[in-house]
Motif scaffolding. Sequence first.
Motif, PDB file in Angstrom:
ATOM      1  N   TYR A  40     -30.940  53.893 -13.732  1.00 20.36           N
ATOM      2  CA  TYR A  40     -31.275  52.701 -12.936  1.00 20.36           C
ATOM      3  C   TYR A  40     -32.400  53.063 -11.977  1.00 20.36           C
ATOM      4  CZ  TYR A  40     -31.409  48.329 -10.613  1.00 20.36           C
ATOM      5  OH  TYR A  40     -31.872  47.126 -10.144  1.00 20.36           O
ATOM      6  N   ASP A  44     -27.184  48.656 -16.024  1.00 14.36           N
ATOM      7  CA  ASP A  44     -26.637  47.305 -15.833  1.00 14.36           C
ATOM      8  C   ASP A  44     -26.182  46.658 -17.143  1.00 14.36           C
ATOM      9  OD1 ASP A  44     -26.868  47.412 -13.167  1.00 14.36           O
ATOM     10  OD2 ASP A  44     -28.570  46.041 -12.985  1.00 14.36           O
ATOM     11  N   THR A  57     -22.402  48.830 -15.372  1.00 16.98           N
ATOM     12  CA  THR A  57     -22.175  48.037 -14.157  1.00 16.98           C
ATOM     13  C   THR A  57     -21.095  46.970 -14.362  1.00 16.98           C
ATOM     14  OG1 THR A  57     -24.472  48.480 -13.596  1.00 16.98           O
ATOM     15  CG2 THR A  57     -23.336  46.840 -12.262  1.00 16.98           C
ATOM     16  N   ARG A 104     -17.723  47.084 -12.074  1.00 18.81           N
ATOM     17  CA  ARG A 104     -17.406  45.939 -11.193  1.00 18.81           C
ATOM     18  C   ARG A 104     -16.015  45.386 -11.489  1.00 18.81           C
ATOM     19  NH1 ARG A 104     -21.519  43.143  -8.378  1.00 18.81           N
ATOM     20  NH2 ARG A 104     -23.556  43.507  -9.273  1.00 18.81           N
ATOM     21  N   HIS A 137     -29.919  47.815  -5.639  1.00 16.63           N
ATOM     22  CA  HIS A 137     -28.838  47.496  -6.587  1.00 16.63           C
ATOM     23  C   HIS A 137     -27.645  46.894  -5.841  1.00 16.63           C
ATOM     24  CE1 HIS A 137     -25.848  47.875  -9.746  1.00 16.63           C
ATOM     25  NE2 HIS A 137     -26.851  48.044 -10.586  1.00 16.63           N
ATOM     26  N   TYR A 143     -24.392  46.574  -6.818  1.00 10.81           N
ATOM     27  CA  TYR A 143     -23.046  47.168  -6.938  1.00 10.81           C
ATOM     28  C   TYR A 143     -23.025  48.679  -6.687  1.00 10.81           C
ATOM     29  CZ  TYR A 143     -18.360  48.345  -8.344  1.00 10.81           C
ATOM     30  OH  TYR A 143     -17.076  48.827  -8.327  1.00 10.81           O
TER      31      TYR A 143
END
Length: 321
Positions: free
Chosen positions: A180, A188, A192, A196, A257, A259
């Motif tokens: 990233y 992502d 990610t 999450r 970013h 998260y």
Amino acid sequence: MIWKTLGKTGLQVSVVGYGASPLGNEFGPADVAEGVRAVHAAIDQGINYFDVSPYYGRTLAETRLGEALVGYRHKVILATKAGRYDAALPDGFDFSAERITRSVDESLRRLQTDYIDLFQVHDIEFGHKQQIIEETLPAMLRLKEAGKVRFVGITGYPLQMLRDVAQAVDVDTILSYCRYNLLDTTLDDVLTPLARRRGIGLINASPLHMRVLTDKGAPEWHPAPRRVVAAAEQAAAYCRQRGVDLADLAMQFALQHSYVAVTLVGMSKVAHVERNIRSVGVEPDPTILAGVQAILAPVKDICWQEGRPENYEPGAVEKRS
Ligand code: NAD
């Protein structure tokens, strides 16, 4: 400084984390006294997260960081790893329960502490997926129960393998590197969403793509294909002509970013600590960012083969091709 919660660990971590691999001379010889000053400057300016491994400088980084942290240990969250040691040795990778259990005691000694905050399997792609799931991580979880480590995580490069292992074992954190930043945002696409959903702490390492996104450019050992390095050199020149430092832009981009809790940047110099902290909370200039992204677009998201062939990411290209 800004602090964020590292997923379900609940740890409050500074968004810039101190990557200690340069203290182990991984990017060329580090000045030891300057390295100590860099560690202290980082703590004084709000960095509370330190990442190291016995692999960096083949134990040198842990030893140097341990010395620098004398009197400061209580102020920091200390993350180290196990399983990856010295590729030149027959047991350079060892993900057995026995080695992991011995490794934590060796790290505790070198780091001059009696607990590790986050203990991670180092570069799982060099192991067998089944062993990581059935032997390595259970051994780490026993160390958590024993109180030697507070949390357990995995690290590595191929995103799919990290995802598969995180789906099989209830890990506290996942760290990936070079996935990233301005050259690659595939973190992502794969990790990610899972992190999450499951509240797994997400750690993004190498926002400078292991020095590719700096004026100095890639170290000689860098695995990225040459065309990636060449495009980054062009982007650095584009920034220079506009009075901007590509490394600043790269830090600002990665730190946005939503998260990722902590972005780990390798540092052994006070000037880099100060410079990287200055990027916290700063939005990249949109015009310069668009210009750099246009230059990097032809080489964006190119990943290389890392680890055992069965663990390569689909579409990964040969190193340094
Ligand atoms: P990086 O992208 O952070 O680049 C580090 C290099 O950039 C060093 O040479 C450093 O001196 C230089 N640098 C730092 N700030 C700079 C600035 N402002 N301007 C110009 N140059 C600057 O790459 P990295 O060090 O490989 O990654 C960061 C940290 O993440 C590592 O130190 C390590 O702790 C961790 N990491 C972990 C894994 C893993 O667990 N598998 C893999 C990679 C990195």
